[in-house]
Design an enzyme around this catalytic site. Structure first.
Site, PDB file in Angstrom:
ATOM      1  N   ASP A   1       0.900  -1.232   0.053  1.00  0.00           N
ATOM      2  CA  ASP A   1       0.254   0.192  -0.377  1.00  0.00           C
ATOM      3  C   ASP A   1       0.493   1.260   0.055  1.00  0.00           C
ATOM      4  O   ASP A   1       2.520   1.083   0.604  1.00  0.00           O
ATOM      5  CB  ASP A   1      -0.990   0.498   1.764  1.00  0.00           C
ATOM      6  CG  ASP A   1      -2.544   0.760   0.966  1.00  0.00           C
ATOM      7  OD1 ASP A   1      -1.845   1.763   0.349  1.00  0.00           O
ATOM      8  OD2 ASP A   1      -3.140  -0.179   0.959  1.00  0.00           O
TER       9      ASP A   1
ATOM     10  N   GLY B   1       4.829   1.038  -1.407  1.00  0.00           N
ATOM     11  CA  GLY B   1       4.695   1.774  -2.976  1.00  0.00           C
ATOM     12  C   GLY B   1       4.047   1.939  -3.327  1.00  0.00           C
ATOM     13  O   GLY B   1       2.539   1.574  -2.885  1.00  0.00           O
TER      14      GLY B   1
ATOM     15  N   PHE C   1       0.530   1.022  -6.892  1.00  0.00           N
ATOM     16  CA  PHE C   1       0.522   0.291  -7.917  1.00  0.00           C
ATOM     17  C   PHE C   1       0.243   0.494  -8.680  1.00  0.00           C
ATOM     18  O   PHE C   1       0.272  -0.319 -10.072  1.00  0.00           O
ATOM     19  CB  PHE C   1      -0.514  -1.001  -6.933  1.00  0.00           C
ATOM     20  CG  PHE C   1      -1.839  -0.505  -7.261  1.00  0.00           C
ATOM     21  CD1 PHE C   1      -1.996   0.629  -7.797  1.00  0.00           C
ATOM     22  CD2 PHE C   1      -2.561  -0.677  -6.043  1.00  0.00           C
ATOM     23  CE1 PHE C   1      -3.735   1.580  -7.018  1.00  0.00           C
ATOM     24  CE2 PHE C   1      -3.401   0.153  -5.219  1.00  0.00           C
ATOM     25  CZ  PHE C   1      -4.593   0.643  -6.358  1.00  0.00           C
TER      26      PHE C   1
ATOM     27  N   HIS D   1     -12.303  -0.920  -9.233  1.00  0.00           N
ATOM     28  CA  HIS D   1     -13.414  -0.513 -10.036  1.00  0.00           C
ATOM     29  C   HIS D   1     -13.229   0.916  -9.576  1.00  0.00           C
ATOM     30  O   HIS D   1     -14.312   1.735  -9.887  1.00  0.00           O
ATOM     31  CB  HIS D   1     -14.912  -1.174  -9.126  1.00  0.00           C
ATOM     32  CG  HIS D   1     -14.982  -0.079  -7.407  1.00  0.00           C
ATOM     33  ND1 HIS D   1     -15.852  -0.233  -6.590  1.00  0.00           N
ATOM     34  CD2 HIS D   1     -13.984  -0.014  -6.721  1.00  0.00           C
ATOM     35  CE1 HIS D   1     -15.662  -0.199  -5.268  1.00  0.00           C
ATOM     36  NE2 HIS D   1     -14.590   0.675  -5.407  1.00  0.00           N
TER      37      HIS D   1
HETATM   38  C1  SAM Z   1     -11.066   1.060  -0.968  1.00  0.00           C
HETATM   39  S1  SAM Z   1      -9.456   0.399  -0.270  1.00  0.00           S
HETATM   40  C2  SAM Z   1      -9.639  -1.109  -0.366  1.00  0.00           C
HETATM   41  C3  SAM Z   1      -9.130  -1.620   1.278  1.00  0.00           C
HETATM   42  C4  SAM Z   1      -9.599  -3.562   1.233  1.00  0.00           C
HETATM   43  N1  SAM Z   1      -7.977  -3.743   0.354  1.00  0.00           N
HETATM   44  C5  SAM Z   1     -10.101  -3.613   1.581  1.00  0.00           C
HETATM   45  O1  SAM Z   1     -10.793  -4.169   0.629  1.00  0.00           O
HETATM   46  O2  SAM Z   1     -10.767  -3.645   2.705  1.00  0.00           O
HETATM   47  C6  SAM Z   1      -8.455   0.885  -1.914  1.00  0.00           C
HETATM   48  C7  SAM Z   1      -6.699   1.071  -1.194  1.00  0.00           C
HETATM   49  O3  SAM Z   1      -5.968   1.438  -2.059  1.00  0.00           O
HETATM   50  C8  SAM Z   1      -4.894   2.345  -1.603  1.00  0.00           C
HETATM   51  N2  SAM Z   1      -3.882   2.866  -2.415  1.00  0.00           N
HETATM   52  C9  SAM Z   1      -4.444   3.216  -3.099  1.00  0.00           C
HETATM   53  N3  SAM Z   1      -4.515   3.866  -4.182  1.00  0.00           N
HETATM   54  C10 SAM Z   1      -3.035   2.916  -3.973  1.00  0.00           C
HETATM   55  C11 SAM Z   1      -2.017   2.961  -5.290  1.00  0.00           C
HETATM   56  N4  SAM Z   1      -1.410   3.844  -5.712  1.00  0.00           N
HETATM   57  N5  SAM Z   1      -1.584   2.055  -4.689  1.00  0.00           N
HETATM   58  C12 SAM Z   1      -1.304   1.100  -3.679  1.00  0.00           C
HETATM   59  N6  SAM Z   1      -2.377   1.540  -2.663  1.00  0.00           N
HETATM   60  C13 SAM Z   1      -3.161   2.356  -3.251  1.00  0.00           C
HETATM   61  C14 SAM Z   1      -5.532   2.381  -0.356  1.00  0.00           C
HETATM   62  O4  SAM Z   1      -4.773   3.638   0.556  1.00  0.00           O
HETATM   63  C15 SAM Z   1      -5.938   1.592   0.251  1.00  0.00           C
HETATM   64  O5  SAM Z   1      -6.522   1.391   0.655  1.00  0.00           O
END
Ligand code: SAM
Length: 327
Positions: free
Chosen positions: A190, A216, A218, A236
């Site tokens: 994350d 990092g 993604f 999504h």
């Molecule tokens: C909607 S939450 C989903 C969290 C978890 N996977 C769940 O289903 O409960 C989105 C997650 O993606 C992370 N995130 C957003 N942009 C990101 C990026 N560019 N690289 C890595 N993580 C990212 C956010 O910090 C957050 O923890």
């Protein structure tokens, strides 16, 4: 009529969460007078408000005292670990007014959140305030916990040794996989700011020896290599190009025989049943420039295009399903 006036019960609940009513009532039952005073309500409004919450099942009334229902007490008391009110706080402050512009979103295809008036992007502000970020990630845990437990038990983990959860948030999915499968070790991937929140949660759940954090983005970097890559409520948020890119990164991160698990509110293939998933997609219209939800068939098609040789969809809990691809 129930749906047409659905904003009535919705806003009653959201205002109660805003006032932290259920957190207060978790300390013990209160009379109408006490609740009215403590919440600063007008005498004309108070009785109807609290009795509406009784009629909707959120409160119980015994004699002249009000108390939380068991579910309200478990999920809407801020001091309990299962608190999911963080999402409702956000719904009250943001989504509720933004959804008033749904017709405009439908006509223009443009987001209707802070971007509409050129305000500071919500997630930017959230990620610059560690206390608020922790509340939000905790709320994500509350929402995903049931699905996380289902993934930890339903997937054939015995065939694999390592996993990486992309967009891991507080780390509940990683924790549940590790707790249910003592041979598994994994990584939560994350943004760097999430690291201390993730590490505290993993430590508290006693799996820090097998679950670590990798910082990092993604969007910029490859995903950590592992036997199984997971992505929960991630795809999504993004348009088709980013969805394809993330699936390709998952493919590149696993060995032959490895797997990707994508889970969120997967829409039924006929697009007739999963109303929650379809409205989630409309919420992505309101919140993002290109995000949308999708059916299991859509996702299996993208996985096949990326090279995954076997795919299937399995229901988890509520509106959530997982799409599995085997490389
Ligand atoms: C909607 S939450 C989903 C969290 C978890 N996977 C769940 O289903 O409960 C989105 C997650 O993606 C992370 N995130 C957003 N942009 C990101 C990026 N560019 N690289 C890595 N993580 C990212 C956010 O910090 C957050 O923890």
């Amino acid at each position: 009529m129930k749906i047409g006036l659905g904003f009535w019960p919705s806003k009653v609940l959201l205002s109660a969460v805003e006032m932290e009513l259920f957190t207060d009532l978790a300390k013990g039952p209160q009379t109408l007078e006490s609740l009215q005073q403590r919440n600063g309500l007008h005498p004309r409004a108070a009785r109807d408000f609290f009795d509406t919450l009784v009629a909707l099942g959120f409160l119980q009334r015994t004699g002249d005292e009000y108390s939380n229902s068991p579910s309200t007490d478990a999920f809407l008391d801020k001091r309990k670990p299962a608190y999911i009110g963080g999402i409702l706080e956000m719904a009250n402050a943001r989504l509720y007014p933004f959804w008033n512009h749904l017709t405009e979103a439908l006509r223009t295809g443009l987001p209707q959140n802070e971007a509409r008036s050129g305000g500071q992007a919500f997630f930017e502000a959230l990620y610059s305030d560690p206390a608020r970020l922790k509340d939000f990630l905790q709320a994500m845990t509350g929402l995903s916990h049931g699905a996380n437990i289902a993934i930890a038990s339903k997937f054939p983990w015995a065939k694999y040794n390592t996993f990486a959860d992309a967009g891991a948030a507080q780390g509940d999915l990683a924790v549940q996989i590790a707790l249910a499968n003592s041979h598994m070790s994994g990584v939560g991937f994350d943004l760097p700011v999430v690291e201390p929140i993730f590490e505290e949660y993993v430590e508290r759940n006693g799996v820090a020896d097998r679950v670590r954090f990798a910082a990092g983005s993604f969007l910029e970097q490859p995903l950590p290599k592992a036997d199984v890559i997971l992505m929960g409520h991630i795809l999504h948020d993004w348009g088709m190009d980013e969805k394809r890119m993330l699936i390709q990164k998952a493919y590149d991160a696993v060995p032959d025989g490895g797997a990707v698990i994508i889970y969120e509110c997967i829409i039924d293939d006929e697009r007739r049943e999963n109303a929650f998933g379809l409205m989630m997609s409309l919420n992505m219209l309101i919140e993002t420039p290109g995000g949308f939800d999708y059916t299991g068939a859509d996702c299996q098609g993208w996985l096949k295009e990326a090279g995954f040789r076997e795919t299937r969809v399995e229901h988890l809990v509520g509106p959530d399903s997982m799409v599995i691809g085997i490389r």
